[in-house]
Design a protein around this motif. Sequence first.
Motif, PDB file in Angstrom:
ATOM      1  N   THR A  11       0.835  -1.196   0.000  1.00  0.00           N
ATOM      2  CA  THR A  11       0.000   0.000   0.000  1.00  0.00           C
ATOM      3  C   THR A  11       0.871   1.248   0.000  1.00  0.00           C
ATOM      4  O   THR A  11       0.554   2.244  -0.634  1.00  0.00           O
ATOM      5  CB  THR A  11      -0.914   0.024   1.233  1.00  0.00           C
ATOM      6  N   PHE A  12       1.986   1.157   0.699  1.00  0.00           N
ATOM      7  CA  PHE A  12       2.922   2.282   0.656  1.00  0.00           C
ATOM      8  C   PHE A  12       3.598   2.371  -0.710  1.00  0.00           C
ATOM      9  O   PHE A  12       3.907   3.443  -1.195  1.00  0.00           O
ATOM     10  CB  PHE A  12       3.976   2.160   1.754  1.00  0.00           C
ATOM     11  N   LEU A  14       2.253   1.905  -3.420  1.00  0.00           N
ATOM     12  CA  LEU A  14       1.372   2.686  -4.297  1.00  0.00           C
ATOM     13  C   LEU A  14       1.715   4.162  -4.200  1.00  0.00           C
ATOM     14  O   LEU A  14       1.479   4.941  -5.092  1.00  0.00           O
ATOM     15  CB  LEU A  14      -0.088   2.449  -3.939  1.00  0.00           C
ATOM     16  N   LEU A  15       2.229   4.527  -3.041  1.00  0.00           N
ATOM     17  CA  LEU A  15       2.677   5.907  -2.889  1.00  0.00           C
ATOM     18  C   LEU A  15       4.147   6.042  -3.295  1.00  0.00           C
ATOM     19  O   LEU A  15       4.776   7.038  -3.014  1.00  0.00           O
ATOM     20  CB  LEU A  15       2.487   6.363  -1.444  1.00  0.00           C
TER      21      LEU A  15
END
Lengths: 278, 851
Positions: A11-12, A14-15
């Motif tokens: 999820t990180f 994705l950043l």
Amino acid sequence: MSKNLIFLLLTFLLLGCEEEVVDVNFPQKVKPVVIGFLEENAEIIQVHVSRSFPYLNASQPPSDARELVDTGALVLLYSEPQVVDTLIFDPLNLLYQSAPGTLNLTAGRTYKLQVIQPSGKVIEGLTTLPAKNKITTKAELSYSENKVEVKIDIKDELPGDNFYVVSVLLIDSTNLGQLVYLKDPLTNGLVTDEFFKTGKKINFINEFAFGEFVPNKAVIIVKEVDKVYYQYHKQVFESNMDLDFLFLSEANVMFNSFNNALGAFGSVSNSTSLEINF
Amino acid sequence: MNRLHFSYKKVALINLFMLLFFIGNAQQSILQQQITIKFKKVTVADALLRLKQERGLNLSYSNDQIQYRVITVDFKNETVEKVLRYLLGKQYVITVLGEQILIYPDKHAKYTFSGWLRDAATKEYLIGAIVTIPTQNAGTVTNHEGYFTFTLPSDTFTVNVNYIGYKSRSVFVNLLFPITQTIELQSNAVLNEFVLSELEGFKQKSPGLSQLLLETREVEKLPVLLGEKDAVRYFQLMPGIQKGNEGDNSLYVRGGNHDQNLVLLDDAVLYNTSHATGLFSLFTGSEIKRAELSKGAFSAKYGGRASSVLDVSLKDGNKTSHSGEVTAGLISSKLSVEGPLLKNKVSYLFSARRTYIDYLLKPFAPLDAEESSFYFYDVNMKVSADVGKNGKLSLSTYIGGDKYGVNDESDGVSLSWGNRMISIKYTKLINPKLFFSTSVTSTKYYNQFGLLFSNNAGPQKNEVKSSITDYSYKADLEYLGIKHHVLKTGLQITHHNLRPQALALVNSLVNQNPPRYEANALEGGWYIEDIFEWNQRLKVISGLRISYFGNSDYHYINPEPRITAQYSLPHQFQIAASSSIMNQYLNSIRVATYLLPVDVWLPVTQNNKPLTTFQNSISIKKVKNKYEFALEGYYKYTNNAYMASEGLLNLRNNNADLNSLLNVLLSNGTASAWGIECLLRKTTGRFNGWISYTYSRVWMNYDNLNAGRNFPARFDRPHDIGINMSYQITKKWISNVTWVYGTGTPISLPVGGYYNYVYDPITGQLVFNSTTRDYEGKNEFRMIAYHRIDFSVQYHSKLFKGASIVEFGAFNAYNRRNAWVYSITTVEGINRLTKTTFLPLIPSLSWTYKF
């Protein structure tokens, strides 16, 4: 790594979370390592002599510690100005050690360890065995199926900072040495006199499955150590944690008692023990 | 003849004396005449009229010179003079001429001209507005409640009122008696119509760079990150205030650690201001009325932190009509509404924000994940009411938090933290010169980090938990009745409940709920402060705070003096100097390695003494037309500086001994910080913005660390640059660009490794233990420098009856791979330093509708 942790990292990602190797020119050094401790009334003393290895931008350290051990050093123990003993290398233990029964170390006296490497480099360290000090130990034990709790209150007669290492051994009815060695989770058994001045007791609480082992008595051993012993061991235990728990730890700049080498030369002196039956 | 003539003169003189005697007696007789009269809820003017009509007094006065005041009083056999004095006060001359009693204002008297300043449309009180009276060479700013006051000679004059984002207004005042007036300002859609000369005056009133203000309208111009504006990021662009490393949105002010900043939201303390591992702060802008950051010798009314105060006030809410705004962004949405509950009396404000990245990610979660979360949220609520005459009551709450993680039965990771606060505040203007405010607040900060895994012994969980809960009362008095002085005094009492716990190992074989350590402490402060403005040039703010911290085991009482002096030189130059001593009794631990925003707050104890800072600063500033230039230098020395001990952060609670627990804190250190801050700013015009630069150093020293040698603090980043430029392209298009630069964060790297042995005290043998990294010195290596550019473009238009703002932009527009953490990993058998980056180029698009 767990799949859930991977997902969280994803999820990180994705950043834009990503890793890349950084080329840094951070100088790596190989240093001598000397570790030795004296104990009053000890049968033998042992000294470890080796060297460190480059860590960054270098191959993994040798899996066999023997590759790093310095076998050709001259290791001398002085009670100035006399040499008390010359330590001999033991290839089995990879340590330099004295011949059994040859030493008679005295509390309150200062000793010097001198290591002369084959290259001619001389490493020297001093330690003073803690002076005679009357130690009084009181202990309370509570024991349940999965938990043992030991409260120890130590009093001594000498002023200033005095340092101790406390070991608690649990022994079962067979007395065959099924020992359980309890350590204070904060200091790994290491305590200072500062703890007692505040009027607080040292608590050892360990929770584990005893299985078939049912202790029927506890032996509490309190030994007085010098500041070098305390600082070195405390930092070794902390650095162990540093490697294991990256999320929650701070890099340790290790305590060294030598000017030109890594390691420590310290001592252990007065001891007292207490046996409590359950 | 001569004798006769003399005789006439003598007679005339005697007659004159007799006349004066009789007149005097007549005066005495009229004013000393006793009357009985009742007044019930009548104005002073009506009371005078009744005296004329019912008691036949021949009163002579001008109605427009009589102060409006409603009275209820019962006079029984009181003299006329006493009745008139009661009705009129001392500011009027009361004299008798013949049968007439003349009443007129005393031209030599001084009167109070005071008032409230508020938004004409919303009735929101305006803080920090500039009120000037040029003919009297007088000027002031409205206080935290929007109140101002002057004491001036009786006269007529024009009062000018200016506030950024509002149309300037002039009010004519005939000061014949004390006047308290509410002045309303019209909002101005064009941001830059602020009167320059007034702005100059205002800028010169604040000392150097020690006080920084942020108004709501300035927040609106900030660039967005993923559709979110951020008030904290505004301050991080200012000199002397640094952000942390990538992913760390904390404030580091003048060499102080992240825990040395007091953050207040409507008087309640917030212990953490970060969202999403530091990407966002709690303050988004639309609900903020004003934020003020003080970093020098801040006001004596603040205490408990050593480096700075960020005091944030929420809007009161619109008292006349309902309004609001909705923002929809790529990862979050926000709603903000306000309006009257009772028109012109009671208002409400509600705003809420939530990210929905967890819903976007759900399809990608592991199939057997029982729970996954990845969001943060904020909810602000406030109700404000005008209570009685000159009284205001407000109730504010904030609830917000972050939750990240994914778990199944035996495997998972979770991270959460949040704040909750409630604040009840009452303010009252007791008389035009005495202002009173009091508040009761409660706040809680909590965090948790858990790692769930399985091994042979079954499911295991490593968990860090911590919380701090405060209950606080405070009261402040502000007295404005002494010429050239504003006196302030007050007290504050806070009860802290701290529950620190780190790394509790929980598994199926041991206690599922390990005992948690708990500490309670009282923190108090009493202060007195004097703001002395001798003339328009010299201003001295001196204060003393006596702080207390303790519980049944220990007590600390420390004086905290502080002084700031500023002097205006010719050509719009101003110099200022300040000096202060501050104490801090709560400290938080944050381990450097991964910089997770998981703070463990701990109190001082008998052994861990309070942190004390001594700070001196000196500044020079020039404000001319559209430009402001300021240069400030400071030196700060800290005693009992705290940092986390080396090794594992271990606060296990199976040892219920605070001193043992606090072994994780090193408190015997010192820190020396110094720096030079510089700001060049263009405040108005279509093109405006600022450049800030700071050079600063922070060195720490601990006897037991780094062999007693000085080492740079983790937040020692010498060069820090912030550039912000805003350009109004047309009336509808506004662009903004921000560039930030910071020297890389110092970290420790090993120069080697070695196998260590330990001495077994039972067997007397040296035993092989493990591999140890040889860190030769602390923080000797620097991560790569941090820099990035952000930009945004706003398009403003009208839509239906409201306003629409479409905003697009980019965070880190040139995709700089800034370092989040460095770690050592094995790549093809070689130990290599690897950099983990976090935030690449992130485009953003958001739409805001204001109604």
